[in-house]
Design a protein around this motif. Structure first.
Motif, short mmCIF file in Angstrom:
data_model
loop_
_atom_site.label_atom_id
_atom_site.label_comp_id
_atom_site.label_asym_id
_atom_site.label_seq_id
_atom_site.Cartn_x
_atom_site.Cartn_y
_atom_site.Cartn_z
N THR A 60 0.85 -1.19 0.00
CA THR A 60 0.00 0.00 0.00
C THR A 60 0.88 1.24 0.00
N ILE A 61 0.68 2.09 -0.99
CA ILE A 61 1.51 3.28 -1.17
C ILE A 61 0.63 4.50 -1.01
N GLY A 62 0.98 5.37 -0.10
CA GLY A 62 0.23 6.60 0.10
C GLY A 62 0.29 7.49 -1.11
N ALA A 63 -0.77 8.24 -1.36
CA ALA A 63 -0.83 9.08 -2.55
C ALA A 63 0.24 10.16 -2.57
N ALA A 64 0.76 10.55 -1.40
CA ALA A 64 1.76 11.61 -1.33
C ALA A 64 3.20 11.08 -1.30
N VAL A 65 3.38 9.79 -1.55
CA VAL A 65 4.73 9.23 -1.63
C VAL A 65 5.42 9.76 -2.88
N THR A 66 6.65 10.23 -2.72
CA THR A 66 7.39 10.76 -3.85
C THR A 66 8.10 9.65 -4.62
N TYR A 67 8.56 10.00 -5.81
CA TYR A 67 9.32 9.03 -6.61
C TYR A 67 10.61 8.64 -5.89
N ALA A 79 -3.09 -2.50 -9.92
CA ALA A 79 -3.26 -1.65 -8.74
C ALA A 79 -4.71 -1.25 -8.54
N ARG A 80 -5.03 -0.97 -7.27
CA ARG A 80 -6.34 -0.44 -6.92
C ARG A 80 -6.15 0.86 -6.16
N LEU A 81 -6.93 1.87 -6.54
CA LEU A 81 -6.78 3.21 -5.97
C LEU A 81 -7.92 3.49 -4.99
N THR A 82 -7.58 4.00 -3.82
CA THR A 82 -8.57 4.28 -2.78
C THR A 82 -8.94 5.76 -2.80
N LEU A 83 -10.25 6.02 -2.88
CA LEU A 83 -10.78 7.38 -2.96
C LEU A 83 -11.70 7.64 -1.77
N HIS A 84 -11.49 8.79 -1.11
CA HIS A 84 -12.34 9.20 0.00
C HIS A 84 -13.23 10.35 -0.45
N GLY A 85 -14.54 10.25 -0.14
CA GLY A 85 -15.48 11.30 -0.45
C GLY A 85 -16.59 11.33 0.57
N HIS A 86 -17.55 12.23 0.40
CA HIS A 86 -18.66 12.33 1.34
C HIS A 86 -19.55 11.09 1.32
N THR A 112 -6.23 8.72 -1.72
CA THR A 112 -5.40 8.60 -0.52
C THR A 112 -4.34 7.51 -0.62
N GLY A 113 -4.58 6.48 -1.40
CA GLY A 113 -3.60 5.41 -1.45
C GLY A 113 -3.77 4.52 -2.67
N ILE A 114 -2.72 3.74 -2.92
CA ILE A 114 -2.68 2.82 -4.06
C ILE A 114 -2.22 1.47 -3.55
N ALA A 115 -3.00 0.43 -3.78
CA ALA A 115 -2.68 -0.91 -3.31
C ALA A 115 -2.28 -1.80 -4.49
#
Length: 287
Positions: free
Chosen positions: A70-77, A132-139, A166-169
């Protein structure tokens, strides 16, 4: 110089970030800023609110108990490259060779690249190739989207306006397969003209994912002779013909025409497949 009067926000939790996006129709998320800030400066984009993700704790990499990465969306290269023991080899290779040099690798984020969805980019192709699967947070709650469904069109994803990536698995199985990755571009500082990721789920088949030359990443499955060690000239021609017959829409911009990208996509694909076959042989020799 930024001409738009912009309000800067640095929320400390994901719910607050989502609230800001929902309340402000012109709000824009900023990760590393390597895409956003130049476009603010030259007047291409005019958001009234910037939502910074720095304080959200999205810069971490985790290996789950089942082997999922699991890689956080703000992880840099740079962080991806440094985490060689945890990050899938394909993604680490992409991160270390990203266009722009150290200044981009140290600041740009994997989540920002995914959300920008530039056809001429490494990240969409790599994420699709790795299932990969991308995790999205919303209302409306939290949802996950397969990378193959996330990239819908040039510069457009399936994320809703007020959703935050928020993240990529990446599943454990995808990290263990032999792979190849080839990127073709005009110069060290230019966007890619064609990229291809090749993954060998088993000795009898190959998954090719072609990007940069196409509006969104295209997946092509090939049957393989389990005894094959490298592509002979006739096999190279067959793979290129198959790609040409399968893909009917090609990307073009100021860097290259559709016809040129169509030609070199086949070159990238066969080189990536040969690279994957070499890695498979090396892995077999170690066993």
């Amino acid at each position: 110089m930024i001409g738009t009067r912009t309000v800067y926000h640095e929320p400390t939790d994901i719910a607050a970030a989502v609230d800001l996006l929902a309340a402000n129709s012109t709000a824009m998320v900023i990760g590393g800023g390597t895409i956003t800030m130049p476009r603010l400066s030259d007047g291409q984009w005019h958001p009234e609110h910037l939502v910074d993700t720095t304080a959200l704790g999205l810069d971490r990499i985790h290996v789950e108990y089942d082997g999922t990465v699991t890689i956080g969306a703000a992880v840099t290269y740079s962080k991806l490259s440094a985490a060689a023991s945890a990050v899938p080899g394909l993604l680490g290779l992409v991160a270390s060779g990203i266009t722009g040099g150290p200044q981009i690798r140290n600041q740009a984020t994997i989540g920002g690249a995914a959300c920008y969805a530039n056809p001429a980019s490494d990240i969409p192709t790599a994420l699709v190739a790795l299932d990969a699967r991308l995790t999205l947070h919303g209302h409306q709650g939290v949802r996950t989207v397969a990378a193959s469904d996330f990239f819908q069109a040039p510069f457009r994803t399936s994320a809703h306006r007020a959703e935050l990536l928020t993240g990529i698995a990446i599943p454990a199985g995808a990290t263990a397969n032999p792979f190849g990755y080839i990127k073709l571009k005009r110069s060290e500082s230019s966007w890619p003209l064609a990229v291809c990721a090749a993954r060998l789920p088993d000795p009898t088949r190959c998954t090719l994912v072609i990007g940069a030359a196409t509006p969104t990443p295209i997946t092509i499955d090939l049957a393989l002779d389990p005894e094959i060690e490298h592509l002979a000239p006739e096999q190279t021609a067959a793979v290129r013909d198959h790609i040409d017959a399968t893909i009917d829409t090609w990307w073009f911009d100021e860097l290259g025409t559709a016809a040129y990208r169509r030609h070199i996509a086949g070159v990238a694909a066969t080189r990536a497949l040969d690279q994957a076959l070499r890695r498979a042989r090396a892995q077999g020799g170690d066993q």
